[in-house]
Write an enzyme that holds these catalytic residues in place. Sequence first.
Site, short mmCIF file in Angstrom:
data_model
loop_
_atom_site.label_atom_id
_atom_site.label_comp_id
_atom_site.label_asym_id
_atom_site.label_seq_id
_atom_site.Cartn_x
_atom_site.Cartn_y
_atom_site.Cartn_z
CB CYS A 34 119.00 74.65 -33.66
SG CYS A 34 118.42 73.13 -34.46
NE ARG A 41 118.19 79.49 -39.82
CZ ARG A 41 118.40 78.31 -40.41
NH1 ARG A 41 118.64 78.27 -41.72
NH2 ARG A 41 118.38 77.19 -39.72
CG LEU A 42 111.12 79.60 -43.80
CD1 LEU A 42 111.62 80.79 -44.59
CD2 LEU A 42 110.56 78.55 -44.73
CG HIS A 43 115.82 79.20 -36.61
ND1 HIS A 43 117.13 78.84 -36.84
CD2 HIS A 43 115.54 78.82 -35.33
CE1 HIS A 43 117.63 78.28 -35.75
NE2 HIS A 43 116.68 78.26 -34.82
CE LYS A 93 114.24 75.03 -42.98
NZ LYS A 93 115.06 75.82 -42.02
CD GLU A 153 111.69 71.98 -29.84
OE1 GLU A 153 112.87 71.56 -29.86
OE2 GLU A 153 111.38 73.12 -29.48
CB SER A 208 117.87 77.32 -45.88
OG SER A 208 117.55 75.99 -45.55
NE ARG A 249 111.50 71.01 -40.73
CZ ARG A 249 112.79 71.27 -40.80
NH1 ARG A 249 113.28 72.34 -40.18
NH2 ARG A 249 113.61 70.48 -41.49
CG ASP A 274 111.29 67.81 -42.29
OD1 ASP A 274 110.38 68.45 -41.73
OD2 ASP A 274 112.33 68.36 -42.71
#
Length: 213
Positions: free
Chosen positions: A76, A58-60, A162, A100, A157, A136, A134
């Site tokens: 989350c 998992r990419l958290h 992702k 964040e 996910s 990221r 987004d």
Amino acid sequence: MPDFTAATQRARVRVPLRFQDGYRADAELVTFHGLADGLEHVAVVLGDPAPGATPLVRLHSECLTGDVFGSARCDCGPQLREAVERIAERGGVLLYLRQEGRGIGLYNKLDAYALQDEGLDTYAANAALGLPEDARDYTAAAQMLAALGIGELDLLSNNPDKAEQLRALGVEVQGRVPTGVFATPDNVRYLRAKVLQTQHTLPLGDLSKVSAG
């Protein structure tokens, strides 16, 4: 193959994890040298995959409000708790990424919350602040996986972006495993926006049973 500098493992330390509901898991936390964005991301290694088995990953993205303070405005915290248990059972890694607010930072995320209180959805609020919906980038995640010797995985996910980014970075994502649905009256608008605007794999039928108060 994508062209990015290899990262290396910096240190590994055993950390027993304890959650408020009583669940416990033993983990190894791994830090790294050479991550592309220079941030202090951490890999949480859990369980022991069976020989030849594909690890669950998992990419958290870090969420202070949800992970630490239990905010009900997002899912989350429950996703983090679920991921630790599912990965520990099967064997794999949770990458805890310092991203964040989908990469816009804590203060900007709270500013976006204020705009959401005025009626904007989570993506429109970011745009109103002049920020990406987004922000990221998962290059550092791909570096971490390579440093851990993980070239193929199943991704835990709901977010198709992702998986797409990891594949573009040379990681073999064999399958995408959805998380549970953690809807509350306080986050149902947020979850619906993720489904409708970024194609997260959350069943709208389940979300429609929860009314925003």
